[in-house]
Design an enzyme around this catalytic site. Structure first.
Site, short mmCIF file in Angstrom:
data_model
loop_
_atom_site.label_atom_id
_atom_site.label_comp_id
_atom_site.label_asym_id
_atom_site.label_seq_id
_atom_site.Cartn_x
_atom_site.Cartn_y
_atom_site.Cartn_z
N GLY A 97 0.77 -1.23 0.00
CA GLY A 97 0.00 0.00 0.00
C GLY A 97 0.80 1.27 0.00
O GLY A 97 0.23 2.35 0.17
N HIS A 118 -10.87 -0.15 34.05
CA HIS A 118 -9.71 -0.63 33.33
C HIS A 118 -9.17 0.45 32.38
O HIS A 118 -7.97 0.76 32.39
CB HIS A 118 -10.09 -1.90 32.54
CG HIS A 118 -8.94 -2.53 31.81
ND1 HIS A 118 -8.28 -3.64 32.29
CD2 HIS A 118 -8.31 -2.20 30.64
CE1 HIS A 118 -7.31 -3.97 31.45
NE2 HIS A 118 -7.32 -3.12 30.43
N GLU A 119 -10.06 1.05 31.58
CA GLU A 119 -9.61 2.06 30.63
C GLU A 119 -9.20 3.36 31.35
O GLU A 119 -8.30 4.06 30.89
CB GLU A 119 -10.72 2.36 29.62
CG GLU A 119 -11.20 1.14 28.84
CD GLU A 119 -10.07 0.41 28.11
OE1 GLU A 119 -9.07 1.06 27.75
OE2 GLU A 119 -10.19 -0.82 27.92
N HIS A 139 -5.53 3.00 32.32
CA HIS A 139 -4.64 3.29 31.19
C HIS A 139 -4.49 4.79 30.98
O HIS A 139 -3.38 5.32 30.80
CB HIS A 139 -5.18 2.65 29.91
CG HIS A 139 -5.01 1.16 29.84
ND1 HIS A 139 -3.81 0.53 30.03
CD2 HIS A 139 -5.93 0.17 29.59
CE1 HIS A 139 -3.97 -0.79 29.90
NE2 HIS A 139 -5.25 -1.03 29.65
#
Length: 711
Positions: free
Chosen positions: A289, A504-505, A508
């Protein structure tokens, strides 16, 4: 013998014919001249007396005694005088005249009267004509039927014999890899017959039906017969490329290298005057590509020369000798069109290392090697090829003299992506909030083809929502769709699963915001996409595309640990889930790269450790060092999130209320200034789900004018 006879007798045959033509033209020009007519008849009587009789009987010219003498000579010479022997007139041949009647006619013509026959005097001028149908025998139906069947049967047998003979010859030449002189392919004619063995499978039926979609053109009519298009000698029909370097974006260095090829094709004397030679072959390498095929077309378009295109897989067939024959045919046609460009896409299909190939498969590569640099030189023929697997090519193919110039076409950097995006966005209706530079920074690692797909997906999203312009939100939605998959709105998740995903997020995101060297956050979401239940996406800056520092690698490991640590802090060590498996995998890969490849471990030292030639003791040291680095990262993140636990609760609440937050919105949530109405379509109660999470300021539910719309 008179003068005319003497002249004609002394001349050769061709001269006599010419003299006769002159005499004929003379009397035809003056029909009233008896002398010219007589001279012609005297000459004609020597070779064609029957023609003399015909000329006199036509009554077109005046008759004199000398003319009639020549007439009687002709009658005697042709033995026509015998027809007038019967005085009764019944046996006087075709004219039905007697000798006495002939003499009267001659006298009449000599006296100057019309000697034409009266009606009824001879068969030439009858009084009347009676047509009488001949008696026809009665036909027999059975006899006629048998005759007709016999005729059709004989015709069928003859056609069958010719077809079988032609089939046998065609199979013989096809099996030997040859082509008879009479079957020389022209434009639009098949190089091999439709009954070639390779077109049929083991049970004798066509391997592909004749109605294959690729065999039909735009108006629904068959563009080619049922056999594959590769059976046509398309190497005899070069393409005229319409692409130029203006259509190539994001690879300026590769484009600059190929401009030399264009200059050579346009002005070869500029290079040859000093004894220099341009490379015979140019090998374009790089990820898929990146525009390798487009570069080859642009070179041909800029130079204005024929462009022969073949895929590497087209040379290989199950029959021995077919591939090498096609290579010979391709280069033979290219030599006739020189200067020209021969482009072979995916050359690794035919140019792989010969150590791994069967004997018959090597013949195609060997023929290609000979054509590129053998006893015969290809003047003006430049071979270009593209591959994604340069390491698999045979060394004899990539040596100097064949593909002696290797042009790397890497993934575009931020400036290249910006150039590509401007090219694809130039004809699109854009909203004022579209920032190509911001999109270029958020699409690190995208190839040119993926950027084209990004713009196309954004346009499709705008069309699906009946919008007139493409907005930044639509481009961002298209990016998430390409990178993470389609948003799974129909997926049913329990409130407890959504709560765990939100924390959880949030872990992060908080680690990324509070760790030096971490990548900037793009957005955080708890909406399932693809195989993930939620994610935090980040944006690369320009420098990270070329080099990564130890601080940045350590920060990446810490960010990966943020989700697992947040789960353990909020729910306890016994309630952590398997959702962090991909995070641990990425953290382990980064730590192993630091130890084995980058020399960033104090225990192993600045040594490159290869996985193939490593002792068991070294492997144990590597594993121990990787484990130590991951445990240290886990401890650092646990200490950080313990301090930031209040922020962890705030961010998790905001994700449960709004599902998706951008970087600016995350900062506003942590600062307590975020104002946006929560999504009303939720099937769960956030307050009941979170319970008592400590002291947190209640968010003010007020619609923010800058908030992006939610579909």
């Amino acid at each position: 013998m008179n003068r005319v006879d003497t002249v004609l007798t002394s001349l050769p045959m061709w001269a006599r014919q010419r003299q006769l033509q002159k005499l004929q033209a003379a009397y035809e020009a003056d029909p009233t001249s008896t002398d010219k007519f007589l001279a012609y008849l005297q000459a004609l009587n020597k070779s064609k007396p029957a023609e003399v009789i015909k000329q006199v009987d036509s009554h077109k010219f005046n008759a004199s005694p000398a003319v009639m003498v020549e007439y009687f000579r002709a009658l005697v010479a042709t033995d026509r005088i015998a027809e007038y022997a019967d005085e009764s007139g019944t046996g006087a041949g075709e004219s039905h005249r007697s000798l006495s009647q002939l003499m009267k006619d001659v006298q009449t013509r000599v006296d100057g009267e019309d000697g034409a026959e009266a009606p009824g005097q001879s068969i030439k001028r009858p009084l009347h004509i009676v047509l009488q149908e001949a008696q026809r025998k009665p036909s027999n139906f059975f006899v006629d039927l048998v005759r007709g069947l016999a005729w059709y049967l004989l015709t069928f047998l003859l056609l069958s014999v010719f077809f079988l003979l032609g089939s046998g010859l065609a199979r013989r030449y096809a099996g030997a890899g040859l082509r008879p002189a009479g079957m020389a392919s022209q434009i639009g004619t098949p190089a091999t017959p439709s009954f070639a063995p390779k077109e049929y499978n083991k049970i004798g039926t066509p391997a592909t039906p004749s109605f294959a979609p690729k065999e039909y053109n735009k108006i629904g009519m068959p563009a080619t017969p049922s056999f594959a298009p590769k059976e046509y000698n398309k190497e005899d029909i070069p393409e005229k490329s319409q692409k130029t370097f203006k259509d190539v974006r994001g690879c300026d260095e590769a484009k600059a290298e190929l401009e030399e090829i264009v200059e050579y094709l346009k002005h070869p004397e500029k290079f040859t005057r000093l004894g220099g030679k341009l490379p015979k072959g140019v090998l374009l390498t790089g990820p898929p590509g990146t525009g390798k095929t487009l570069l080859a077309k642009a070179v041909a378009g800029e130079a204005g020369v024929p462009f022969f295109f073949r895929a590497g897989s087209e040379f290989e067939e199950m029959f021995v000798g077919v591939g090498s024959r096609r290579v010979r045919s391709l280069f033979a046609a290219a030599k006739k069109k020189a200067p020209c460009i021969v482009f072979i896409d995916e050359i690794d299909a035919v140019g792989g290392s010969r150590k791994q190939w069967d004997n018959h498969s090597r013949k195609t590569l060997n023929q290609l090697l000979v054509e590129m640099d053998g006893f015969e030189e290809n003047q003006g023929v430049i071979v270009m090829a593209a591959t994604n697997l340069q390491e698999t090519l045979d060394p004899a193919l990539t040596r100097p003299g064949r593909f002696d110039r290797h042009v790397a076409v890497p993934l575009p950097d931020v400036r290249g992506r910006l150039d590509i995006l401007k090219y694809y966005l130039q004809n699109k209706p854009l909203a004022p909030d579209i920032d190509p530079e911001l999109i270029a920074r958020r699409t690190a690692g995208f190839s040119g083809a993926e950027l084209s797909n990004l713009v196309n997906e954004a346009a499709l999203i705008a069309a699906k929502n009946n919008k007139d312009t493409i907005t930044a939100y639509m481009v961002d939605e298209a990016r998430d769709k390409i990178m993470m998959g389609v948003e799974r709105k129909s997926m049913v998740l329990s409130p407890e699963s959504l709560k765990l995903t939100a924390y959880h997020e949030s872990g992060h995101a908080l680690v990324a915001l509070n760790t030096a060297g971490a990548k900037p956050i793009h957005k955080a979401t708890i909406m399932p996409r693809g195989h993930a239940l939620g994610m935090v996406t980040m944006t690369l800056d320009g420098d990270r595309e070329y080099k990564i520092t130890k601080q940045q690698l350590v920060a990446d490991i810490d960010v990966c640990m943020g989700g697992r640590v947040a789960e353990s802090i909020i729910f306890g060590e016994d309630q952590v889930t398997s959702g962090a498996s991909s995070d641990l995998q990425q953290a382990t890969r980064t730590a192993r790269g630091m130890v084995m490849q980058y020399g960033m471990s104090d225990e192993i030292g600045p040594v490159y450790v290869s996985g193939d030639n490593t002792s068991s003791e070294t492997e144990k040291k590597v594993d121990a060092e990787v484990g130590r680095m991951l445990r240290e990262a886990y401890a650092r993140v646990q200490e950080l999130l313990t301090v930031k636990e209040a922020d962890l609760h705030r961010l998790a609440r905001a994700l449960l209320e709004h599902e998706t937050l951008t970087l600016n919105e995350i900062k506003e949530v942590l600062a307590g200034t975020f104002q946006r109405t929560p999504i009303a379509s939720k099937t769960y109660d956030v307050e009941a789900l979170l319970g008592d999470v400590g002291e947190m300021p209640e968010p003010v539910h007020q619609q923010s004018p800058e908030a992006p719309p939610r579909s």
